[in-house]
Enzyme design. Sequence first.
Site, PDB file in Angstrom:
ATOM      1  N   SER A 163       0.719  -1.189  -0.038  1.00  0.00           N
ATOM      2  CA  SER A 163       0.028  -0.081  -0.106  1.00  0.00           C
ATOM      3  C   SER A 163       0.845   1.279   0.035  1.00  0.00           C
ATOM      4  O   SER A 163       0.298   2.309  -0.348  1.00  0.00           O
ATOM      5  CB  SER A 163      -0.973   0.043   1.197  1.00  0.00           C
ATOM      6  OG  SER A 163      -0.185   0.152   2.367  1.00  0.00           O
ATOM      7  N   LYS A 165       0.714   4.942   6.807  1.00  0.00           N
ATOM      8  CA  LYS A 165      -0.062   5.657   5.770  1.00  0.00           C
ATOM      9  C   LYS A 165       0.463   7.109   5.714  1.00  0.00           C
ATOM     10  O   LYS A 165       1.085   7.522   6.680  1.00  0.00           O
ATOM     11  CB  LYS A 165      -1.570   5.493   5.926  1.00  0.00           C
ATOM     12  CG  LYS A 165      -2.304   4.398   5.962  1.00  0.00           C
ATOM     13  CD  LYS A 165      -2.197   3.582   4.513  1.00  0.00           C
ATOM     14  CE  LYS A 165      -2.913   2.080   4.791  1.00  0.00           C
ATOM     15  NZ  LYS A 165      -2.507   1.431   3.896  1.00  0.00           N
TER      16      LYS A 165
END
Length: 184
Positions: free
Chosen positions: A39, A82
Amino acid sequence: MNKVMKEMINTLLYLLGVLCLTYFVITFVGQRTEVDGASMETTLYDGDNLIVDKITYRFQDPQRYDIIVFPFKYQENTFYIKRIIGLPGETVWIDERGNIYIDGMILEESYGREVISPEKIGIAGEPIQLGEDEYFVMGDNRNNSTDSRTEIVGNIHREDIVGRAWLRIWPFSSFGILKHHEEE
């Protein structure tokens, strides 16, 4: 016998000191974490080992583009890595072409790996107003990331941020301090 007992007590005190120092460092200073998944590609890769800085956010607020670590609320001992896109009080929206808007202005950034496909816009297809302690986060691999665009992650509260990804320690060929902002 007395000398042996003194030596044993000194050794035990030394070991206790080392354990206390280790606990202090892991709890308040930094910890190692491993990237699991794609990701955050092309910034971070599956298997990268990182040191997470737990001190910086004790003295300053997280900034846009910081790479943060936070717990996944539905699975114990699982942490997500993230990049911060939206800051407290801002409104985040992603249009049908995959453009990200912050307070009505298009976000100028180069961290996204690709244009966001329409089916990956998620809940950000409608404007999301962030609370005073909320952050909107996304993975750099925009079409392969479970992040604030999904209800299972949603907005991240300040108190849930463990720290800032700081140093890549493995693989050795990529060893170094991580780039968070373009001017760094």
